[in-house]
Scaffold this motif. Structure first.
Motif, PDB file in Angstrom:
ATOM      1  N   VAL A 116       0.949  -1.133  -0.055  1.00 10.45           N
ATOM      2  CA  VAL A 116      -0.180  -0.021  -0.065  1.00 10.45           C
ATOM      3  C   VAL A 116       1.052   1.353  -0.188  1.00 10.45           C
ATOM      4  O   VAL A 116       1.742   1.396   0.751  1.00 10.45           O
ATOM      5  CB  VAL A 116      -0.863  -0.122   1.154  1.00 10.45           C
ATOM      6  N   LEU A 117       0.549   2.310  -0.865  1.00 12.90           N
ATOM      7  CA  LEU A 117       1.363   3.087  -1.118  1.00 12.90           C
ATOM      8  C   LEU A 117       0.585   4.443  -0.854  1.00 12.90           C
ATOM      9  O   LEU A 117      -0.498   4.735  -1.120  1.00 12.90           O
ATOM     10  CB  LEU A 117       1.999   3.606  -2.535  1.00 12.90           C
ATOM     11  N   LEU A 118       1.083   5.331   0.172  1.00 16.12           N
ATOM     12  CA  LEU A 118       0.338   6.488   0.523  1.00 16.12           C
ATOM     13  C   LEU A 118       1.247   7.663   0.121  1.00 16.12           C
ATOM     14  O   LEU A 118       2.351   7.891   0.578  1.00 16.12           O
ATOM     15  CB  LEU A 118       0.066   6.565   2.151  1.00 16.12           C
ATOM     16  N   PHE A 119       0.619   8.676  -0.477  1.00 10.09           N
ATOM     17  CA  PHE A 119       1.559   9.938  -0.922  1.00 10.09           C
ATOM     18  C   PHE A 119       0.709  11.321  -0.776  1.00 10.09           C
ATOM     19  O   PHE A 119      -0.466  11.253  -1.173  1.00 10.09           O
ATOM     20  CB  PHE A 119       2.421   9.980  -2.116  1.00 10.09           C
ATOM     21  N   GLY A 120       1.324  12.351  -0.303  1.00  7.96           N
ATOM     22  CA  GLY A 120       0.753  13.758  -0.365  1.00  7.96           C
ATOM     23  C   GLY A 120       1.552  14.616   0.039  1.00  7.96           C
ATOM     24  O   GLY A 120       2.936  14.317   0.364  1.00  7.96           O
ATOM     25  N   PRO A 121       1.064  15.851   0.041  1.00  5.32           N
ATOM     26  CA  PRO A 121       2.116  17.038   0.288  1.00  5.32           C
ATOM     27  C   PRO A 121       2.465  17.059   1.929  1.00  5.32           C
ATOM     28  O   PRO A 121       1.613  16.357   2.789  1.00  5.32           O
ATOM     29  CB  PRO A 121       1.306  18.280  -0.059  1.00  5.32           C
ATOM     30  N   PRO A 122       3.717  17.513   2.282  1.00  4.95           N
ATOM     31  CA  PRO A 122       3.801  17.414   3.475  1.00  4.95           C
ATOM     32  C   PRO A 122       3.026  18.475   4.353  1.00  4.95           C
ATOM     33  O   PRO A 122       2.680  19.355   3.843  1.00  4.95           O
ATOM     34  CB  PRO A 122       5.338  17.861   3.821  1.00  4.95           C
ATOM     35  N   GLY A 123       2.667  18.355   5.465  1.00  2.00           N
ATOM     36  CA  GLY A 123       1.728  19.166   6.188  1.00  2.00           C
ATOM     37  C   GLY A 123       1.654  19.235   7.714  1.00  2.00           C
ATOM     38  O   GLY A 123       0.853  19.687   8.197  1.00  2.00           O
ATOM     39  N   GLY A 124       2.330  18.101   8.174  1.00  2.00           N
ATOM     40  CA  GLY A 124       2.295  17.908   9.639  1.00  2.00           C
ATOM     41  C   GLY A 124       1.127  17.079  10.221  1.00  2.00           C
ATOM     42  O   GLY A 124      -0.096  16.833   9.612  1.00  2.00           O
ATOM     43  N   ASN A 125       1.699  16.154  10.995  1.00  2.00           N
ATOM     44  CA  ASN A 125       0.763  15.144  11.464  1.00  2.00           C
ATOM     45  C   ASN A 125       0.230  15.631  12.871  1.00  2.00           C
ATOM     46  O   ASN A 125       1.128  15.930  13.763  1.00  2.00           O
ATOM     47  CB  ASN A 125       1.688  13.896  11.803  1.00  2.00           C
TER      48      ASN A 125
END
Length: 130
Positions: A116-125
């Motif tokens: 499973v690949l999850l990707f997106g802009p960095p933005g804080g968790n």
């Protein structure tokens, strides 16, 4: 109810000069409002996603956006390369790749593997503490 079944958005893609195509199922590609995209990778023995990176403004980037990625192995075994360092990953293992870092995955084993690949802009968790 938005429902997507396996095979609804399946493609066999040769990615980033990899040795053999990767089976890719992209979940809710044009419907999600989440800041993260989700894919299921299927790698037959010998399949490879070639080395690549995601960084806005970098001519070596494969995308226009800076994106972080998480690879989670759900079946089989793969070799993950991140910034020149290699590790064998098995079911349940995961690798986090920050934007701008070269990375790729390949299946050197004799059996299929799925990730499973999850990707997106960095933005804080919201659960990260410093």
């Amino acid at each position: 109810m938005l429902l997507q079944r396996r095979g609804d958005d399946h493609h066999d893609w040769s990615l980033y000069r990899g040795r053999a195509p990767v089976g890719v199922e992209w979940y809710f590609r044009e419907r999600t409002e989440l800041p993260t995209s989700v894919m299921l990778y299927h790698l037959e023995p010998g399949a490879e996603e070639g080395s690549h990176l995601h960084l806005t403004g970098d001519p070596a980037s494969c995308s226009e956006l800076s994106e972080d990625e998480l690879y989670l192995v759900v079946a089989g075994e793969v070799v993950m390369t991140v910034d020149g360092e290699q590790a064998v990953l098995r079911s349940g293992d995961a690798v986090y790749v920050p934007h701008g870092v070269a990375h790729g995955v390949r299946n050197d084993s004799g059996a299929p593997a799925e990730l499973v690949l999850l990707f997106g802009p960095p933005g804080g968790n919201p659960f990260t503490t410093d």
